[in-house]
Design a protein around this motif. Structure first.
Motif, mmCIF file in Angstrom:
data_model
loop_
_atom_site.group_PDB
_atom_site.id
_atom_site.type_symbol
_atom_site.label_atom_id
_atom_site.label_comp_id
_atom_site.label_asym_id
_atom_site.label_seq_id
_atom_site.Cartn_x
_atom_site.Cartn_y
_atom_site.Cartn_z
ATOM 1 N N ILE A 117 0.837 -1.205 0.000
ATOM 2 C CA ILE A 117 0.000 0.000 0.000
ATOM 3 C C ILE A 117 0.865 1.245 0.000
ATOM 4 O O ILE A 117 1.772 1.397 0.833
ATOM 5 C CB ILE A 117 -0.953 -0.012 1.213
ATOM 6 C CG1 ILE A 117 -2.025 -1.089 1.019
ATOM 7 C CG2 ILE A 117 -1.600 1.358 1.414
ATOM 8 C CD1 ILE A 117 -2.948 -1.262 2.208
ATOM 9 N N ASP A 118 0.593 2.128 -0.926
ATOM 10 C CA ASP A 118 1.355 3.374 -1.065
ATOM 11 C C ASP A 118 0.777 4.433 -0.133
ATOM 12 O O ASP A 118 -0.409 4.750 -0.195
ATOM 13 C CB ASP A 118 1.283 3.853 -2.522
ATOM 14 C CG ASP A 118 2.142 5.071 -2.767
ATOM 15 O OD1 ASP A 118 1.664 6.191 -2.483
ATOM 16 O OD2 ASP A 118 3.284 4.917 -3.245
ATOM 17 N N HIS A 119 1.618 4.984 0.732
ATOM 18 C CA HIS A 119 1.154 5.932 1.738
ATOM 19 C C HIS A 119 0.532 7.185 1.124
ATOM 20 O O HIS A 119 -0.515 7.656 1.595
ATOM 21 C CB HIS A 119 2.320 6.345 2.644
ATOM 22 C CG HIS A 119 2.778 5.264 3.556
ATOM 23 N ND1 HIS A 119 3.737 5.469 4.533
ATOM 24 C CD2 HIS A 119 2.416 3.958 3.661
ATOM 25 C CE1 HIS A 119 3.944 4.339 5.184
ATOM 26 N NE2 HIS A 119 3.157 3.403 4.664
ATOM 27 N N GLN A 120 1.140 7.725 0.085
ATOM 28 C CA GLN A 120 0.632 8.966 -0.490
ATOM 29 C C GLN A 120 -0.703 8.752 -1.187
ATOM 30 O O GLN A 120 -1.616 9.580 -1.079
ATOM 31 C CB GLN A 120 1.652 9.568 -1.462
ATOM 32 C CG GLN A 120 1.287 10.974 -1.932
ATOM 33 C CD GLN A 120 1.100 11.949 -0.773
ATOM 34 O OE1 GLN A 120 1.982 12.104 0.069
ATOM 35 N NE2 GLN A 120 -0.064 12.611 -0.707
ATOM 36 N N ILE A 121 -0.825 7.633 -1.898
ATOM 37 C CA ILE A 121 -2.103 7.330 -2.554
ATOM 38 C C ILE A 121 -3.199 7.185 -1.506
ATOM 39 O O ILE A 121 -4.302 7.717 -1.654
ATOM 40 C CB ILE A 121 -1.995 6.057 -3.412
ATOM 41 C CG1 ILE A 121 -1.076 6.299 -4.610
ATOM 42 C CG2 ILE A 121 -3.370 5.605 -3.890
ATOM 43 C CD1 ILE A 121 -0.817 5.058 -5.448
ATOM 44 N N LEU A 122 -2.895 6.471 -0.426
ATOM 45 C CA LEU A 122 -3.870 6.274 0.644
ATOM 46 C C LEU A 122 -4.276 7.608 1.263
ATOM 47 O O LEU A 122 -5.470 7.885 1.462
ATOM 48 C CB LEU A 122 -3.292 5.356 1.720
ATOM 49 C CG LEU A 122 -4.145 5.157 2.977
ATOM 50 C CD1 LEU A 122 -5.509 4.577 2.634
ATOM 51 C CD2 LEU A 122 -3.415 4.255 3.976
ATOM 52 N N ILE A 142 -0.062 8.352 11.692
ATOM 53 C CA ILE A 142 -0.360 6.929 11.892
ATOM 54 C C ILE A 142 0.098 6.113 10.689
ATOM 55 O O ILE A 142 0.736 5.067 10.841
ATOM 56 C CB ILE A 142 -1.873 6.731 12.132
ATOM 57 C CG1 ILE A 142 -2.279 7.373 13.461
ATOM 58 C CG2 ILE A 142 -2.234 5.253 12.118
ATOM 59 C CD1 ILE A 142 -3.776 7.410 13.699
ATOM 60 N N ILE A 143 -0.201 6.590 9.485
ATOM 61 C CA ILE A 143 0.200 5.861 8.270
ATOM 62 C C ILE A 143 1.708 5.758 8.190
ATOM 63 O O ILE A 143 2.267 4.696 7.882
ATOM 64 C CB ILE A 143 -0.367 6.565 7.018
ATOM 65 C CG1 ILE A 143 -1.900 6.436 6.985
ATOM 66 C CG2 ILE A 143 0.243 5.976 5.745
ATOM 67 C CD1 ILE A 143 -2.568 7.248 5.894
ATOM 68 N N ASP A 144 2.403 6.855 8.494
ATOM 69 C CA ASP A 144 3.866 6.876 8.370
ATOM 70 C C ASP A 144 4.586 6.226 9.553
ATOM 71 O O ASP A 144 5.818 6.144 9.552
ATOM 72 C CB ASP A 144 4.354 8.325 8.222
ATOM 73 C CG ASP A 144 3.988 8.924 6.875
ATOM 74 O OD1 ASP A 144 3.667 8.154 5.947
ATOM 75 O OD2 ASP A 144 3.993 10.172 6.756
ATOM 76 N N SER A 145 3.815 5.748 10.547
ATOM 77 C CA SER A 145 4.457 5.115 11.705
ATOM 78 C C SER A 145 5.005 3.729 11.371
ATOM 79 O O SER A 145 5.682 3.114 12.196
ATOM 80 C CB SER A 145 3.452 5.001 12.866
ATOM 81 O OG SER A 145 2.419 4.064 12.560
ATOM 82 N N PRO A 150 10.436 2.830 1.927
ATOM 83 C CA PRO A 150 9.991 4.224 2.061
ATOM 84 C C PRO A 150 8.629 4.474 1.424
ATOM 85 O O PRO A 150 8.421 4.249 0.234
ATOM 86 C CB PRO A 150 11.101 5.005 1.344
ATOM 87 C CG PRO A 150 12.321 4.162 1.531
ATOM 88 C CD PRO A 150 11.833 2.742 1.443
ATOM 89 N N GLY A 151 7.666 4.926 2.248
ATOM 90 C CA GLY A 151 6.344 5.259 1.748
ATOM 91 C C GLY A 151 5.477 4.083 1.376
ATOM 92 O O GLY A 151 4.467 4.246 0.685
ATOM 93 N N LYS A 152 5.837 2.887 1.870
ATOM 94 C CA LYS A 152 5.078 1.686 1.487
ATOM 95 C C LYS A 152 4.764 0.832 2.707
ATOM 96 O O LYS A 152 5.620 0.606 3.557
ATOM 97 C CB LYS A 152 5.899 0.830 0.519
ATOM 98 C CG LYS A 152 6.067 1.403 -0.877
ATOM 99 C CD LYS A 152 4.872 1.078 -1.750
ATOM 100 C CE LYS A 152 5.162 1.451 -3.206
ATOM 101 N NZ LYS A 152 4.022 1.127 -4.076
ATOM 102 N N ILE A 167 -10.551 1.372 2.330
ATOM 103 C CA ILE A 167 -10.547 2.655 1.615
ATOM 104 C C ILE A 167 -9.709 2.528 0.346
ATOM 105 O O ILE A 167 -10.112 2.999 -0.730
ATOM 106 C CB ILE A 167 -9.996 3.776 2.521
ATOM 107 C CG1 ILE A 167 -10.954 4.041 3.685
ATOM 108 C CG2 ILE A 167 -9.752 5.052 1.724
ATOM 109 C CD1 ILE A 167 -10.403 4.979 4.749
ATOM 110 N N TYR A 168 -8.580 1.881 0.462
ATOM 111 C CA TYR A 168 -7.663 1.725 -0.676
ATOM 112 C C TYR A 168 -8.306 0.886 -1.774
ATOM 113 O O TYR A 168 -8.337 1.272 -2.945
ATOM 114 C CB TYR A 168 -6.376 1.059 -0.178
ATOM 115 C CG TYR A 168 -5.140 1.375 -0.986
ATOM 116 C CD1 TYR A 168 -4.450 2.571 -0.803
ATOM 117 C CD2 TYR A 168 -4.613 0.463 -1.897
ATOM 118 C CE1 TYR A 168 -3.297 2.857 -1.506
ATOM 119 C CE2 TYR A 168 -3.462 0.733 -2.611
ATOM 120 C CZ TYR A 168 -2.805 1.944 -2.412
ATOM 121 O OH TYR A 168 -1.662 2.223 -3.122
ATOM 122 N N LEU A 169 -8.855 -0.266 -1.403
ATOM 123 C CA LEU A 169 -9.393 -1.176 -2.407
ATOM 124 C C LEU A 169 -10.818 -0.824 -2.825
ATOM 125 O O LEU A 169 -11.355 -1.441 -3.750
ATOM 126 C CB LEU A 169 -9.325 -2.621 -1.916
ATOM 127 C CG LEU A 169 -7.926 -3.237 -1.967
ATOM 128 C CD1 LEU A 169 -7.962 -4.693 -1.548
ATOM 129 C CD2 LEU A 169 -7.310 -3.109 -3.367
#
Length: 289
Positions: A117-122, A142-145, A150-152, A167-169
């Motif tokens: 899952i890509d953090h920025q897309i999410l 929370i996502i970046d914890s 990097p970023g995944k 949310i992503y799917l």
């Protein structure tokens, strides 16, 4: 954990202060494996962080859930595997006109879904519906914890991860239902099935869906977990095998039950057995408890 509970009131007020002033940061995750039934890596958050994650989940859940398709069954209130497998039965009955014509089921799995899952897309998907910048900042923290690269990646085990996954799917769900216009589509987390009567059409969908996942979500289908089967061959989905006139437990599941069963855990298997043609076995369990 003990320290948080020991001075619970003081710690909750301190946590509130951290959130109000934007200085809250999650602690490191505890890492371990569970067998479910295959080995899965779990990253467990501290009690303090789980309080925050649960609060964020409660705020976001009802905002996003109302926009999810009906046939998404993982980690949602009033959904789950049993409803998902019953929905599959209804879909194959409709598509086959009550077993009067052949029907096929395309089954797919997304490769290393949570870790891809890509953090920025999410975050972009979440920001479509959340305008509060303070809340968005907290969600980003929370996502970046957690990350695999990097970023995944999201950690298995967080209540927020379950919602973020949906949310992503949901992007995939909307594409399949409203662009591809597939009527008989069911998704449970990163596994999904599409029911149809045209084998070639289902085969063509694989490339279309895989391209969409790569271009829109930076995901790929697992090449070894794509299959199109006739209903008469049995459709292995959500722990059961669906056949034209009945449903049975997956063979691996049955073996695991018989290996682990004893008087203490016998009752825990009754719910699973009652949803398939293991009803006689369920009756025997009940008679001997």
């Amino acid at each position: 954990m003990r320290e948080f509970y020991f001075n619970l009131e003081d710690n909750l007020f301190d946590l509130r202060r951290q959130l109000l002033f934007g200085v809250y940061r999650p602690s490191r995750y505890a890492f371990f494996y569970v067998c479910d039934p295959k080995l899965r890596p779990i990253h467990k958050a501290t009690v303090k962080d789980r309080v925050v994650f649960q609060a964020v989940f409660r705020i976001l859940y009802h905002i996003f859930d109302r926009n999810f398709i009906y046939d998404s069954y993982a980690c949602r209130f009033d959904k789950g595997t049993h409803l998902g497998i019953e929905r599959l039965r209804k879909f194959v009955n409709k598509s086959s006109q009550n077993n009067s014509r052949p029907v096929f089921v395309l089954k797919c799995d997304i490769k290393k879904f949570f870790y891809s899952i890509d953090h920025q897309i999410l975050l972009d998907l979440i920001s479509r519906k959340i305008n509060d910048q303070q809340l968005l900042n907290l969600i980003k923290i929370i996502i970046d914890s957690f990350h695999i690269s990097p970023g995944k990646g999201l950690p298995l085990g967080n209540v927020t991860s379950q919602l973020f996954a949906n949310i992503y799917l949901n992007e995939l769900d909307q594409f399949v239902k409203h662009v591809l216009k597939e009527k008989y589509y069911i998704r449970y987390c990163d596994d999904f099935v599409i029911v149809g009567t045209d084998y070639q059409h289902l085969k063509n969908l694989v490339t279309i869906i895989d391209n969409f996942l790569q271009e829109r979500l930076k995901l790929i289908l697992h090449p070894n977990k794509i299959e199109i089967r006739k209903l008469s061959q049995g459709i292995d989905f959500l722990g059961y095998v669906t056949l034209p006139h009945h449903r049975v437990l997956r063979t691996k599941t049955k073996r695991r039950i018989f290996k682990r069963i004893n008087n203490k855990n016998r009752i825990s298997y009754l719910g699973m057995l009652k949803h398939c043609s293991g009803q006689l076995l369920a009756w025997l369990f009940e008679k001997n408890t």
